[in-house]
Structures are given as structure tokens and as C-alpha cells.
Design a protein around this motif. Structure first.
Motif, PDB file in Angstrom:
ATOM      1  N   LEU A  11     -10.814  -4.135   3.723  1.00  0.00           N
ATOM      2  CA  LEU A  11     -11.326  -2.916   3.104  1.00  0.00           C
ATOM      3  C   LEU A  11     -11.028  -1.606   3.796  1.00  0.00           C
ATOM      4  O   LEU A  11     -11.287  -1.648   5.043  1.00  0.00           O
ATOM      5  N   LEU A  12     -10.310  -0.797   3.303  1.00  0.00           N
ATOM      6  CA  LEU A  12      -9.806   0.232   4.007  1.00  0.00           C
ATOM      7  C   LEU A  12     -10.911   1.506   3.966  1.00  0.00           C
ATOM      8  O   LEU A  12     -11.832   1.272   2.791  1.00  0.00           O
ATOM      9  N   PHE A  47       0.662  -1.224   0.099  1.00  0.00           N
ATOM     10  CA  PHE A  47      -0.131   0.068  -0.068  1.00  0.00           C
ATOM     11  C   PHE A  47       0.802   1.358   0.148  1.00  0.00           C
ATOM     12  O   PHE A  47       0.512   2.463   0.316  1.00  0.00           O
ATOM     13  N   SER A  88      -8.122   4.658   0.901  1.00  0.00           N
ATOM     14  CA  SER A  88      -7.706   3.719   0.147  1.00  0.00           C
ATOM     15  C   SER A  88      -6.700   4.413  -0.914  1.00  0.00           C
ATOM     16  O   SER A  88      -7.034   5.356  -1.515  1.00  0.00           O
ATOM     17  N   GLY A 140     -16.175   1.428   3.843  1.00  0.00           N
ATOM     18  CA  GLY A 140     -15.345   1.220   4.594  1.00  0.00           C
ATOM     19  C   GLY A 140     -15.275   1.693   6.047  1.00  0.00           C
ATOM     20  O   GLY A 140     -14.343   1.681   6.690  1.00  0.00           O
ATOM     21  N   TRP A 162      -7.217  -4.304  -2.566  1.00  0.00           N
ATOM     22  CA  TRP A 162      -8.024  -3.906  -1.604  1.00  0.00           C
ATOM     23  C   TRP A 162      -8.840  -2.654  -2.412  1.00  0.00           C
ATOM     24  O   TRP A 162      -9.078  -1.614  -1.582  1.00  0.00           O
ATOM     25  N   VAL A 163      -8.816  -2.318  -3.568  1.00  0.00           N
ATOM     26  CA  VAL A 163      -9.344  -1.198  -4.138  1.00  0.00           C
ATOM     27  C   VAL A 163     -10.936  -1.249  -4.078  1.00  0.00           C
ATOM     28  O   VAL A 163     -11.551  -2.397  -4.420  1.00  0.00           O
ATOM     29  N   PRO A 164     -11.740  -0.341  -3.513  1.00  0.00           N
ATOM     30  CA  PRO A 164     -12.829  -0.288  -3.256  1.00  0.00           C
ATOM     31  C   PRO A 164     -13.902  -0.596  -4.248  1.00  0.00           C
ATOM     32  O   PRO A 164     -14.884  -0.979  -4.366  1.00  0.00           O
ATOM     33  N   TYR A 176     -12.900   4.329   2.430  1.00  0.00           N
ATOM     34  CA  TYR A 176     -12.878   4.994   0.884  1.00  0.00           C
ATOM     35  C   TYR A 176     -11.944   5.983   0.601  1.00  0.00           C
ATOM     36  O   TYR A 176     -11.064   5.862  -0.083  1.00  0.00           O
ATOM     37  N   GLN A 222      -8.449   4.216  -5.031  1.00  0.00           N
ATOM     38  CA  GLN A 222     -10.030   4.239  -4.795  1.00  0.00           C
ATOM     39  C   GLN A 222     -10.767   3.607  -5.865  1.00  0.00           C
ATOM     40  O   GLN A 222     -11.719   3.063  -5.786  1.00  0.00           O
ATOM     41  N   ALA A 234      -3.170   9.416   0.374  1.00  0.00           N
ATOM     42  CA  ALA A 234      -4.233   8.717   1.197  1.00  0.00           C
ATOM     43  C   ALA A 234      -4.172   9.082   2.481  1.00  0.00           C
ATOM     44  O   ALA A 234      -5.032   9.295   3.222  1.00  0.00           O
TER      45      ALA A 234
END
Length: 433
Positions: A325-326, A179, A331, A429, A382-384, A328, A334, A197
Motif C-alpha cells: 500500500l502506497l 503505476f 497513490s 499508508g 493498490w487503490v487505497p 494515500y 486514490q 501523484a
């Protein structure tokens, strides 16, 4: 002089330099802008029988220096018997200058304090080249050069994120690097996505104007470590990893408790609210995500919170009960735009344009790889939102959007994509009631 922010405190010296002149007559006129962030120009001005205080605000000076500076200036004014004081910003008494926004705040605070004590105070406009005419009184006390010092409590570097377990160390370091945060024995390095981020994290929870930060007992750092534009201050801290403390520069800003818990309540099983800090304790790691000022205001540490959020989500993978999931806005990427087959560059640009309207961080994958491979890469990060587009979508002016949060897949008209993404940004998230 350096006054830094953190938890462990030490004594440091704040220094303000002045050249104080008893002037029979003093006139000046602003001529040309010297810095971008300046006061209004103002008209030419003249003063008689005044104490002119040429003042240099050094990097790190803040309102902790004001009482000592006021005492020094008043002492001189009393000795020469004047009630008129001219504060004249003067950058030539030191090479270690404060950034303009901080210098202006200190000068204004100095002016206000002197005025409240009954003196007729005029502050010359900051940030201008000025021509001036000075007629000094010429007696033994007419010219004094003073270095005004005061010792304040300021924070030294402190460990804000610590990995105690060797068994989780390699896993966390791999995810941090995935990340955009690479930690080695030589330092901590951030990708552009990660930097954006982390800044978004602070903007997500900031409660008070950053200027308010200067009026607490917590000391912002100097320009080298920076006042971070729009989102707070920066101070030295440590990550403890591989048995060593690695220095990095933490970002922080005043935040509301509700904003902090919006990120963490649904994630952390162990949140410890101490008298001076808030700590997240995970499996083999811990992170000091916030601390309290002497006025009981909460200050969020952005980078240690960002690392804690990643670490908390990795624990979900081990427990295999929920997709990591982070939040939004936090992230690093995103939205992931994945093309399937032939899609024109123009149509991809139209999609990107809609995402740009929302200020989204996105990645476009137009490679020849199969769609499945692209979907796996988006999942690995982990892309939303995964945005899939192929020839059929282009012909119907639509996109397929898959949400990582619930796996739901929807067909969205291109013209409705901006609004769809805006709505998703408020919920994905976050810990919502």
C-alpha cells in the motif's frame, strides 16, 4: 547558461547581460503589461545624472551572479562619479530569458545589495512595456555593454535510482509501469495519474517556500528543465536499468526530515543517512531519495522517492506478510468506483462530485464486467479506497467503501463521503506513531 541541481558537481558559467548608460536625464512610464507575473505598475519616474543599467536575466541566473554584477556596476558608477543607479529590466539583450519569478528575484537581490553599499537605487517595474526618454552624457564612458560571468558549482546529472540485480529488474519495471512510470532505453515516461501523484508527494513533505530554494548553494535549472510551479525545481538525473543510464528530469523541493520519514520509516529496513544524502537500499536496488545543501537543508527527490516507495512495497509481496500500500496522497489512483449491476449515471456523478471536493484522483468503472473482476483490478493497482455502488446503494443514497489498508468495509451515506475520505487521507499508508 544552465545551472542544475543534483549531487555530483561541475563548474558552469552564470551569465547576466547589461547595457549601462550614464544618463543626464532618464524618464520612463509603464504602459502595458508584458507578462502575467509582473511588478505593480508604479507611477512615471524621472532621474538625473544616473547610471541606467538595462538588465537581462538569462535562464539559469540566480544569486550566484550578484557579487560579480554588483562589482561591475559599481566600477562603472565610480568611473563616472554617480551615486544614483536605475535598474531597468530589459528583455532584448538575450533570447535565453529566465522565467519571470526567477528574474524578479535576481533583480530584487541586485537592488538590495547595491543599496546596502550606499547607492541610491531604483528598480523599474518588471514585466511592463514602458516608454522611455534617455539623454546620454556622450563621453567615452557613458555607454558600456557588459556580459557579466561567474563560475559556480552546479550539479551534473547523477544516478538517483539504480537496479543492480537482474533478478528483480523485470519485476520492478512491471510494477513501475503499472503505476504509470514506463522506463525504456529511450527515456522515462509518466502517465497523468503518476505525474499528479509525484507532485502530491512533494506537496506532502514541502517544508519551506520554494523561493527559499534560490538562496541556497544549490542551483535551480532553467526554464527548459523548469521551476515546477508550486512544488520545486527540476533537474536532469538518471535511472540505471538494463545496464544503461536513462535520462529523466527529477523534481525536488526543500523538505523536513519528519516529512520524509513519515513516508519511509515503516517501510525501509535500510535507510542510510550519509553526509550529503539519504539513500534507501533495497533487495537488488537503491535510490537516493534526498540530499543536503551546504546549509544542511534537506531536499527531497520526488521521482526517485516515488520509485523507492513502489519498490519497497513489492518486497512485501515477496515476504507475504502485509498488503502492499502506497501512502494515500501518493497513490496514483486514490479511489476506484466500481458499479455492480444497474446504476444511474446521475448517481455516479454525485459520488464523483463528493470526491472532487477533496481533490481525489479516482477511476470510474461502469463496464459490464463482474464486480469480482473490478475488485481484482483495484487490488492490482493498490487503490487505497474501493467504492462499490449498486442498485441497493442508489436506493438508500449510500456507498460501500472498502479500505485496502485493513480490508474493513463500511456503508457510508453519500452526504458523509467527503468527510470520510478527508479523514482517511491523513492516515492511510503513512508511518504513524
Amino acid at each position: 547558461m544552465r545551472c542544475c541541481l543534483g549531487i555530483s558537481l561541475e563548474k558552469v558559467a552564470c551569465i547576466l547581460r547589461t547595457l549601462q548608460v550614464h544618463a543626464l536625464r532618464f524618464c520612463f512610464e509603464p504602459v502595458k503589461e508584458a507578462v502575467h507575473e509582473h511588478d505593480p505598475k508604479g507611477p512615471p519616474a524621472c532621474f538625473e545624472n544616473s547610471l541606467v543599467v538595462f538588465t537581462t536575466i538569462e535562464a539559469g541566473d540566480d544569486d550566484a551572479i550578484i557579487p560579480t554584477a554588483v562589482e561591475s556596476i559599481i566600477d562603472h558608477a565610480r568611473q563616472i562619479g554617480v551615486k544614483s543607479i536605475v535598474l531597468y529590466p530589459y528583455a532584448h539583450l538575450s533570447s535565453n530569458l529566465a522565467i519571470p519569478s526567477k528574474a524578479r528575484l535576481v533583480l530584487e537581490a541586485l537592488r538590495d545589495r547595491l543599496s546596502k553599499l550606499g547607492y541610491d537605487v531604483y528598480k523599474a517595474p518588471f514585466g511592463w512595456y514602458k516608454r522611455f526618454l534617455l539623454e546620454a552624457a556622450g563621453h567615452p564612458l557613458s555607454e558600456l555593454s557588459r556580459t557579466i560571468r561567474t563560475e559556480v558549482e552546479a550539479a551534473g546529472p547523477t544516478t538517483l535510482f539504480s537496479i543492480e540485480s537482474r533478478s528483480v529488474e523485470s519485476t520492478l519495471l512491471e510494477y513501475f509501469e503499472r503505476f504509470g512510470v514506463a522506463i525504456s532505453e529511450t527515456g522515462v515516461y509518466f502517465s497523468g495519474y503518476a505525474t499528479s501523484a509525484i507532485q502530491s508527494l512533494l506537496l506532502d513533505v514541502v517544508k519551506d517556500p520554494i523561493e527559499g530554494f534560490l538562496h541556497t548553494s544549490t542551483r535551480p535549472c532553467d526554464l527548459e528543465h523548469g521551476i515546477a510551479p508550486n512544488y520545486g525545481v527540476v533537474f536532469p538525473a538518471y535511472v540505471r536499468v538494463k545496464g544503461r543510464r536513462v535520462t529523466y528530469y527529477e523534481q525536488a523541493a526543500l523538505a523536513g526530515r519528519e516529512g520524509i520519514y513519515k513516508l519511509l520509516l515503516c517501510r525501509a529496513e535500510r535507510i542510510e543517512e550519509r553526509e550529503k544524502s539519504i539513500e534507501i537500499v533495497g533487495s537488488g536496488w537503491s535510490s537516493t531519495i534526498a540530499f543536503r545543501t551546504s546549509s544542511n537543508k534537506l531536499v527531497l527527490n520526488a521521482i526517485s522517492t516515488f520509485l523507492a516507495l513502489i519498490a519497497l512495497e513489492t518486497e512485501k509481496i515477496k515476504k507475504a506478510y502485509k498488503t502492499p500500500l502506497l501512502p494515500y496522497s501518493i497513490s496514483p489512483i486514490q479511489a476506484y468506483i466500481a458499479t455492480a449491476g444497474r446504476v444511474s449515471d446521475e448517481f455516479v456523478r454525485q459520488i464523483a462530485k463528493e470526491l472532487d471536493k477533496v481533490g481525489l484522483r479516482y477511476y470510474v468503472d461502469k463496464s459490464d464486467r463482474g464486480l469480482g473482476s473490478k475488485i481484482r483490478d483495484a487490488g492490482r493497482l493498490w487503490v487505497p479506497l474501493l467504492i462499490i455502488v449498486g442498485a441497493r446503494e442508489e436506493s438508500t443514497n449510500t456507498v460501500v467503501v472498502r479500505s485496502r489498508e485493513n480490508g474493513k468495509q463500511e456503508v457510508i451515506k453519500l452526504g458523509a463521503l467527503e468527510e470520510y475520505v478527508r479523514l482517511k487521507a491523513t492516515s492511510i499508508g503513512y508511518c504513524l506513531e
